[in-house]
Design an enzyme around this catalytic site. Structure first.
Site, PDB file in Angstrom:
ATOM      1  N   LYS A  20       0.059   4.269  -0.283  1.00 42.37           N
ATOM      2  CA  LYS A  20      -0.604   5.446   0.326  1.00 42.37           C
ATOM      3  C   LYS A  20      -0.420   6.695  -0.539  1.00 42.37           C
ATOM      4  CE  LYS A  20      -0.200   3.215   4.754  1.00 42.37           C
ATOM      5  NZ  LYS A  20      -0.294   3.315   6.196  1.00 42.37           N
ATOM      6  N   GLU A  32      -5.648  -5.081  10.236  1.00 44.19           N
ATOM      7  CA  GLU A  32      -4.627  -4.073  10.497  1.00 44.19           C
ATOM      8  C   GLU A  32      -4.948  -3.338  11.792  1.00 44.19           C
ATOM      9  OE1 GLU A  32      -2.566  -2.785   6.593  1.00 44.19           O
ATOM     10  OE2 GLU A  32      -4.381  -1.609   6.799  1.00 44.19           O
ATOM     11  N   ASN A  60       0.860  -1.187   0.000  1.00 41.71           N
ATOM     12  CA  ASN A  60       0.000   0.000   0.000  1.00 41.71           C
ATOM     13  C   ASN A  60       0.897   1.238   0.000  1.00 41.71           C
ATOM     14  OD1 ASN A  60      -1.797   2.047   0.540  1.00 41.71           O
ATOM     15  ND2 ASN A  60      -2.332   1.329   2.599  1.00 41.71           N
ATOM     16  N   GLY A  83       2.091   2.230  10.709  1.00 42.71           N
ATOM     17  CA  GLY A  83       3.021   3.348  10.577  1.00 42.71           C
ATOM     18  C   GLY A  83       3.698   3.747  11.881  1.00 42.71           C
ATOM     19  N   HIS A  93      -9.759   1.148   4.453  1.00 38.60           N
ATOM     20  CA  HIS A  93      -8.497   1.307   5.184  1.00 38.60           C
ATOM     21  C   HIS A  93      -8.723   2.197   6.406  1.00 38.60           C
ATOM     22  CE1 HIS A  93      -4.439   2.517   6.246  1.00 38.60           C
ATOM     23  NE2 HIS A  93      -4.046   1.405   5.650  1.00 38.60           N
ATOM     24  N   GLU A 138      -7.109   4.521   7.728  1.00 35.51           N
ATOM     25  CA  GLU A 138      -6.884   5.972   7.575  1.00 35.51           C
ATOM     26  C   GLU A 138      -8.119   6.638   6.982  1.00 35.51           C
ATOM     27  OE1 GLU A 138      -3.191   5.595   5.437  1.00 35.51           O
ATOM     28  OE2 GLU A 138      -2.218   4.933   7.282  1.00 35.51           O
ATOM     29  N   SER A 161       3.072  -2.168  10.223  1.00 34.59           N
ATOM     30  CA  SER A 161       4.529  -2.147  10.411  1.00 34.59           C
ATOM     31  C   SER A 161       5.215  -3.464  10.064  1.00 34.59           C
ATOM     32  CB  SER A 161       4.883  -1.710  11.841  1.00 34.59           C
ATOM     33  OG  SER A 161       4.412  -0.394  12.088  1.00 34.59           O
TER      34      SER A 161
HETATM   35  P1  PGA Z   1       2.526   0.255   7.608  1.00 30.55           P
HETATM   36  O1  PGA Z   1       1.091   0.442   6.904  1.00 30.55           O
HETATM   37  O2  PGA Z   1       3.109  -1.027   7.071  1.00 30.55           O
HETATM   38  O3  PGA Z   1       3.316   1.459   7.209  1.00 30.55           O
HETATM   39  O4  PGA Z   1       2.272   0.171   9.072  1.00 30.55           O
HETATM   40  C1  PGA Z   1       0.226  -0.642   6.697  1.00 30.55           C
HETATM   41  C2  PGA Z   1      -1.053  -0.140   6.071  1.00 30.55           C
HETATM   42  O5  PGA Z   1      -1.554   0.912   6.467  1.00 30.55           O
HETATM   43  O6  PGA Z   1      -1.608  -0.795   5.151  1.00 30.55           O
END
Ligand code: PGA
Length: 251
Positions: A11, A167, A9, A173, A95, A97, A212
């Site tokens: 982003k 997740e 991803n 993140g 997602h 976010e 992460s």
């Molecule tokens: P990250 O993000 O690996 O940077 O924690 C995962 C995601 O949001 O899909």
């Protein structure tokens, strides 16, 4: 057995130049034949990625789609059918976010899931709890409710052609990864919830872990019985790291 999947991803990252570099790096990776690999660039870079990854069996997906499957008057949105036309085969839905920063609720998430499938895209439904919810002991309830929102409205069989990504919001993140045992507990609960309605389907659906994931932590996570691969954010912006995660899923 379920075929593992590793999805990157990207982003809201990338310029034409940095995406070209990333494509170049991905083209140099030895990707395991037994793993489905997918990348989710920003909409702006989908065509560049599809054209650039020629000769690599890497699926390209979008990070979101409109609640409507087909073109229409909806300024700023991208229809699932337009993503298919752009040669996407998958799309992230719900997602965290988008759920938290853009107030996307279960109803919108469900409509997007349905729109994606009706246009022929494979949705990756993202679910997960916040830190406060985990600390309050609500993890399994929160995730169950996010999954039930889709199955109650669309039925369980839609997951014959979909992927789920667990997740935990507190792990995204942040550098904090759920332990393999913490993740496995939730993955097993997700599968059991589906199995209560359709055991055969539940045995086949792929449930990815995200939060992460790094090359160093991937193998242990992917070794758990109900973890079928990863949805990788930050580490997917580094072709070598992402390639190593893909190889961890294949071993
Ligand atoms: P990250 O993000 O690996 O940077 O924690 C995962 C995601 O949001 O899909």
């Amino acid at each position: 057995m379920r075929r593992p999947m590793v999805a990157g991803n990207w982003k809201m990252h990338g310029t034409r130049a940095s995406v070209a570099e990333l494509i170049n790096g991905l083209n140099q990776q030895a990707l395991p034949a037994g793993v489905d690999v997918a990348v989710f660039p920003s909409c702006l870079h989908i065509a560049q990625v599809v054209d650039g990854l020629v000769g690599k069996v890497v699926a390209v997906g979008a990070q979101d789609c409109a609640t409507e499957a087909h073109q229409g008057a909806l300024t700023g949105e991208v229809a699932a059918s337009q993503l298919v036309d752009a040669r996407c085969s998958m799309v992230l839905i719900g997602h965290s976010e988008r759920r938290s920063l853009l107030a996307e609720g279960d109803e919108v998430v469900t409509r997007k899931f349905a729109a994606a499938q009706s246009a022929g895209l494979m949705p990756v439904l993202c679910v997960g709890e916040t830190l406060a919810e985990r600390e309050a002991g609500q993890t399994l309830d929160v995730v169950a409710a996010q999954l039930a929102a889709v199955t109650e409205s669309l039925g369980v069989d839609v997951f014959a052609d979909a992927v789920i990504a667990y997740e935990p919001v507190w792990a995204i993140g942040t550098g904090l990864t759920a332990s393999p045992e913490q993740a496995q507990e939730v993955h097993a609960a997700i599968r059991a919830q589906l199995a209560a309605k359709n055991a055969v389907l539940a045995g086949k659906v792929r449930i990815l872990y995200g939060g992460s994931v790094k090359a160093a932590s991937a193998a242990e996570l992917f070794g758990m019985p109900d973890i079928d691969g990863g949805l990788v954010g930050g580490a997917s912006l580094n072709a070598d790291e992402f390639g190593a995660i893909c190889r961890a899923a294949g071993s």
